[in-house]
Design a protein around this motif. Structure first.
Motif, PDB file in Angstrom:
ATOM      1  N   ARG A  77      76.759  39.390 -25.781  1.00 48.91           N
ATOM      2  CA  ARG A  77      75.586  40.179 -25.371  1.00 48.91           C
ATOM      3  C   ARG A  77      75.384  40.083 -23.856  1.00 48.91           C
ATOM      4  O   ARG A  77      75.044  41.079 -23.207  1.00 48.91           O
ATOM      5  N   THR A  78      75.597  38.910 -23.309  1.00 49.30           N
ATOM      6  CA  THR A  78      75.452  38.749 -21.858  1.00 49.30           C
ATOM      7  C   THR A  78      76.451  39.622 -21.120  1.00 49.30           C
ATOM      8  O   THR A  78      76.116  40.266 -20.114  1.00 49.30           O
ATOM      9  N   LEU A  79      77.685  39.665 -21.602  1.00 49.98           N
ATOM     10  CA  LEU A  79      78.702  40.497 -20.975  1.00 49.98           C
ATOM     11  C   LEU A  79      78.358  41.980 -21.087  1.00 49.98           C
ATOM     12  O   LEU A  79      78.578  42.756 -20.155  1.00 49.98           O
ATOM     13  N   GLN A  80      77.802  42.371 -22.228  1.00 48.92           N
ATOM     14  CA  GLN A  80      77.500  43.783 -22.449  1.00 48.92           C
ATOM     15  C   GLN A  80      76.260  44.233 -21.690  1.00 48.92           C
ATOM     16  O   GLN A  80      76.236  45.326 -21.120  1.00 48.92           O
ATOM     17  N   GLU A  81      75.244  43.384 -21.693  1.00 45.60           N
ATOM     18  CA  GLU A  81      73.949  43.806 -21.141  1.00 45.60           C
ATOM     19  C   GLU A  81      73.681  43.276 -19.736  1.00 45.60           C
ATOM     20  O   GLU A  81      72.757  43.737 -19.072  1.00 45.60           O
ATOM     21  N   GLY A  82      74.454  42.277 -19.291  1.00 44.20           N
ATOM     22  CA  GLY A  82      74.213  41.708 -17.970  1.00 44.20           C
ATOM     23  C   GLY A  82      72.909  40.951 -17.889  1.00 44.20           C
ATOM     24  O   GLY A  82      72.218  40.992 -16.858  1.00 44.20           O
ATOM     25  N   GLY A 104      63.786  29.386 -25.756  1.00 47.49           N
ATOM     26  CA  GLY A 104      62.327  29.340 -25.686  1.00 47.49           C
ATOM     27  C   GLY A 104      61.710  30.513 -24.969  1.00 47.49           C
ATOM     28  O   GLY A 104      60.481  30.650 -24.960  1.00 47.49           O
ATOM     29  N   ALA A 105      62.535  31.398 -24.382  1.00 45.80           N
ATOM     30  CA  ALA A 105      62.006  32.554 -23.647  1.00 45.80           C
ATOM     31  C   ALA A 105      61.896  33.759 -24.577  1.00 45.80           C
ATOM     32  O   ALA A 105      62.577  33.842 -25.604  1.00 45.80           O
ATOM     33  N   THR A 106      61.044  34.705 -24.229  1.00 44.69           N
ATOM     34  CA  THR A 106      60.880  35.931 -25.013  1.00 44.69           C
ATOM     35  C   THR A 106      61.407  37.151 -24.285  1.00 44.69           C
ATOM     36  O   THR A 106      61.585  38.204 -24.887  1.00 44.69           O
ATOM     37  N   LYS A 107      61.665  37.018 -22.988  1.00 45.14           N
ATOM     38  CA  LYS A 107      62.187  38.143 -22.201  1.00 45.14           C
ATOM     39  C   LYS A 107      63.502  37.734 -21.545  1.00 45.14           C
ATOM     40  O   LYS A 107      63.603  36.645 -20.970  1.00 45.14           O
ATOM     41  N   PRO A 108      64.518  38.600 -21.617  1.00 42.50           N
ATOM     42  CA  PRO A 108      65.808  38.289 -20.982  1.00 42.50           C
ATOM     43  C   PRO A 108      65.695  38.361 -19.465  1.00 42.50           C
ATOM     44  O   PRO A 108      64.788  39.003 -18.915  1.00 42.50           O
ATOM     45  N   VAL A 109      66.629  37.704 -18.819  1.00 48.42           N
ATOM     46  CA  VAL A 109      66.682  37.668 -17.355  1.00 48.42           C
ATOM     47  C   VAL A 109      67.985  38.306 -16.912  1.00 48.42           C
ATOM     48  O   VAL A 109      69.061  37.969 -17.418  1.00 48.42           O
ATOM     49  N   LYS A 110      67.920  39.251 -15.987  1.00 41.24           N
ATOM     50  CA  LYS A 110      69.118  39.922 -15.491  1.00 41.24           C
ATOM     51  C   LYS A 110      69.961  38.967 -14.648  1.00 41.24           C
ATOM     52  O   LYS A 110      69.434  38.181 -13.850  1.00 41.24           O
ATOM     53  N   VAL A 111      71.282  39.037 -14.819  1.00 34.24           N
ATOM     54  CA  VAL A 111      72.208  38.240 -14.014  1.00 34.24           C
ATOM     55  C   VAL A 111      73.371  39.114 -13.591  1.00 34.24           C
ATOM     56  O   VAL A 111      73.749  40.060 -14.291  1.00 34.24           O
ATOM     57  N   ASP A 112      73.908  38.804 -12.443  1.00 32.93           N
ATOM     58  CA  ASP A 112      75.086  39.512 -11.927  1.00 32.93           C
ATOM     59  C   ASP A 112      76.190  38.485 -11.744  1.00 32.93           C
ATOM     60  O   ASP A 112      76.297  37.847 -10.690  1.00 32.93           O
ATOM     61  N   VAL A 113      76.985  38.298 -12.778  1.00 34.58           N
ATOM     62  CA  VAL A 113      77.994  37.240 -12.802  1.00 34.58           C
ATOM     63  C   VAL A 113      79.321  37.807 -13.275  1.00 34.58           C
ATOM     64  O   VAL A 113      79.369  38.579 -14.235  1.00 34.58           O
ATOM     65  N   ARG A 114      80.369  37.425 -12.582  1.00 32.94           N
ATOM     66  CA  ARG A 114      81.707  37.772 -13.076  1.00 32.94           C
ATOM     67  C   ARG A 114      82.225  36.603 -13.910  1.00 32.94           C
ATOM     68  O   ARG A 114      82.244  35.460 -13.450  1.00 32.94           O
ATOM     69  N   GLU A 167      67.470  26.572 -15.218  1.00 34.34           N
ATOM     70  CA  GLU A 167      67.914  27.956 -15.079  1.00 34.34           C
ATOM     71  C   GLU A 167      69.206  28.246 -15.834  1.00 34.34           C
ATOM     72  O   GLU A 167      69.462  29.379 -16.231  1.00 34.34           O
ATOM     73  N   GLY A 168      70.063  27.262 -16.061  1.00 38.61           N
ATOM     74  CA  GLY A 168      71.325  27.491 -16.742  1.00 38.61           C
ATOM     75  C   GLY A 168      72.407  27.937 -15.777  1.00 38.61           C
ATOM     76  O   GLY A 168      72.138  28.398 -14.659  1.00 38.61           O
ATOM     77  N   LEU A 169      73.656  27.815 -16.207  1.00 39.72           N
ATOM     78  CA  LEU A 169      74.784  28.081 -15.322  1.00 39.72           C
ATOM     79  C   LEU A 169      74.986  29.557 -15.032  1.00 39.72           C
ATOM     80  O   LEU A 169      75.504  29.914 -13.972  1.00 39.72           O
ATOM     81  N   PHE A 170      74.593  30.430 -15.962  1.00 40.31           N
ATOM     82  CA  PHE A 170      74.719  31.859 -15.678  1.00 40.31           C
ATOM     83  C   PHE A 170      73.858  32.242 -14.484  1.00 40.31           C
ATOM     84  O   PHE A 170      74.311  32.957 -13.578  1.00 40.31           O
ATOM     85  N   ARG A 171      72.618  31.771 -14.466  1.00 43.57           N
ATOM     86  CA  ARG A 171      71.759  32.104 -13.327  1.00 43.57           C
ATOM     87  C   ARG A 171      72.168  31.334 -12.073  1.00 43.57           C
ATOM     88  O   ARG A 171      72.008  31.834 -10.955  1.00 43.57           O
ATOM     89  N   ALA A 172      72.737  30.136 -12.254  1.00 41.51           N
ATOM     90  CA  ALA A 172      73.231  29.406 -11.086  1.00 41.51           C
ATOM     91  C   ALA A 172      74.395  30.140 -10.435  1.00 41.51           C
ATOM     92  O   ALA A 172      74.612  30.033  -9.227  1.00 41.51           O
ATOM     93  N   ALA A 173      75.162  30.892 -11.240  1.00 46.44           N
ATOM     94  CA  ALA A 173      76.318  31.630 -10.714  1.00 46.44           C
ATOM     95  C   ALA A 173      75.974  33.062 -10.325  1.00 46.44           C
ATOM     96  O   ALA A 173      76.873  33.849 -10.009  1.00 46.44           O
ATOM     97  N   ASP A 174      74.695  33.414 -10.332  1.00 43.09           N
ATOM     98  CA  ASP A 174      74.283  34.790 -10.031  1.00 43.09           C
ATOM     99  C   ASP A 174      74.813  35.227  -8.670  1.00 43.09           C
ATOM    100  O   ASP A 174      74.648  34.521  -7.665  1.00 43.09           O
ATOM    101  N   GLY A 175      75.478  36.375  -8.639  1.00 39.92           N
ATOM    102  CA  GLY A 175      76.083  36.871  -7.414  1.00 39.92           C
ATOM    103  C   GLY A 175      77.473  36.331  -7.165  1.00 39.92           C
ATOM    104  O   GLY A 175      78.109  36.703  -6.186  1.00 39.92           O
ATOM    105  N   GLY A 176      77.957  35.473  -8.066  1.00 40.30           N
ATOM    106  CA  GLY A 176      79.281  34.878  -7.898  1.00 40.30           C
ATOM    107  C   GLY A 176      80.086  34.932  -9.173  1.00 40.30           C
ATOM    108  O   GLY A 176      80.032  35.925  -9.912  1.00 40.30           O
ATOM    109  N   SER A 177      80.832  33.864  -9.439  1.00 39.91           N
ATOM    110  CA  SER A 177      81.737  33.823 -10.587  1.00 39.91           C
ATOM    111  C   SER A 177      81.452  32.580 -11.421  1.00 39.91           C
ATOM    112  O   SER A 177      81.138  31.518 -10.878  1.00 39.91           O
TER     113      SER A 177
END
Length: 392
Positions: A181-186, A192-202, A152-162
């Motif tokens: 791009r992650t900061l701008q689009e969230g 290897g993926a074709t669709k981005p995944v939304k994350v809520d990370v500070r 999942e990667g660290l961005f998704r591991a930190a989802d809802g946190g920091s």
């Protein structure tokens, strides 16, 4: 007398981070600071010398893992950090190595609305460049050779946190663009993926470099700097916040000792030595000195001036940055890998000596990147082959 979170740092009007801390104050002829097995702290002090006990009180009242401060500038910085924590903006922590940037990052997370979410930290300089993208953004199964399963990667591991990106100045330019791009689009796009995944990370970024200078040298994206630099917090070197030295020293004593049969106090003479030292290695060096003093004090009730031994590297703080130590690495190695490692170390040290400690010129002469050189130097420090390094 018990002190809870509403009372901590009250004497200095500092912020009040969450986390219950119980401190029993006991009037006694001999000063001592102890923590029992249940985590409860007892501070024994002489009422006639209560001012001397204030640094110990500040240290004992601070929740574990959060900042300890007594200097007025540090307390003002913590107050500002508390206000920033309540917002949703990214945070950029600047300051020399060893000043406590990760502790400040945890402080911001703990006081934020995300405190119930995860706090994830990654050192951007410690990971090989080829692994860093997958580590941060995740990857699909089969995205590259060896990717036997999805991560999942660290961005998704930190989802809802920091997410703390330590040493962000070491992030490769290609990944800086993806981070922007992650900061701008969230959202993140795993390898290897074709669709981005939304994350809520500070994002909390930390660096010991001056990112404005890195932008001028073409090593850091200007647009990413503007995105991160909404409200930077600069943590000064320890020598510039003398009021923190005593509380930090007692905090480290409480963390590493304060048990029956060992030292439970720091004498005035020892504290005077600590407060007069230049602290080239900042808080990290102070912790080394306190741990060493605990060991030297043995079963004595307090750390004295005779137990204070400063780091050898700090004694050469006024020497030129190119004064690299040249250790004896000619001893008989135990394996072929030791031969390769020590030969490589000798070559690096020789090149550094030739180029006056300039890392950029050294890396080019060896045919490696500056990032690889920094990684090799870190490995050499961990192995005890060198004790200090120069700056480019």
């Amino acid at each position: 007398m018990s002190i809870g979170p509403s009372d901590q740092f009250a004497a200095s009007k500092a912020p009040r981070p969450a986390g219950a801390v119980a401190v029993d104050l006991v009037h006694a002829p001999v000063a001592a600071l102890c923590r029992n097995q249940a985590g409860r702290v007892t501070l024994a002090y002489n009422p006639a010398h209560s001012a001397a006990a204030q640094p110990a009180l500040l240290a004992s009242a601070a929740p574990p893992g959060l900042p300890i401060a007594g200097d007025t500038e540090s307390l003002a910085l913590l107050t500002l950090a508390e206000r920033i924590a309540k917002s949703a903006i990214p945070v950029l922590l600047e300051g020399p190595t060893g000043t406590g940037k990760e502790v400040m990052a945890r402080f911001v997370h703990t006081l934020s609305d995300r405190c119930s979410g995860p706090f994830v930290a990654v050192n951007c300089a410690a990971m090989p460049e080829a692994m860093l993208e997958g580590l941060l953004f995740g990857h699909r199964k089969g995205a590259f050779t060896g990717a036997g399963e999805a991560r999942e990667g660290l961005f998704r591991a930190a989802d809802g946190g920091s997410l703390l990106l330590d040493e962000i100045g070491e992030l490769p330019l290609a990944l800086q663009a993806k981070l922007l791009r992650t900061l701008q689009e969230g959202e993140v796009l795993p390898l290897g993926a074709t669709k981005p995944v939304k994350v809520d990370v500070r994002i909390i970024a930390a660096t010991n470099r001056t990112l404005v200078d890195e932008v001028a040298r073409g090593r850091f994206r200007e647009d990413l700097l503007y995105r991160l630099n909404v409200f930077p917090l600069t943590i000064p070197a320890l020598r510039d916040r003398r009021g923190d030295i005593a509380p930090l020293a007692f905090g480290m004593l409480l963390r590493h000792a304060c048990k029956p049969g060992g030292p439970t106090w720091i004498s005035g003479q020892a504290m005077a030595l600590l407060e007069a030292h230049p602290w080239a290695g900042n808080v990290r060096e102070l912790e080394n000195v306190i741990r060493r003093a605990i060991l030297l004090a043995g079963k004595e009730p307090r750390i004295g001036s005779e137990h204070i031994v400063f780091d050898q590297a700090a004694r050469g703080v006024e020497k030129p940055v190119h004064a690299w130590p040249m250790p004896d690495i000619s001893g008989a190695p135990s394996s072929l890998s030791d031969v390769a490692f020590k030969s490589e170390a000798q070559a690096i040290l020789n090149a550094l000596q030739t180029h006056g400690g300039h890392r950029g010129k050294t890396a080019r002469s060896l045919g490696i990147s500056e990032r690889t050189l920094r990684y090799r130097l870190a490995s050499m420090r961990e192995s005890g082959l060198i004790v200090a390094g120069g700056e480019a």
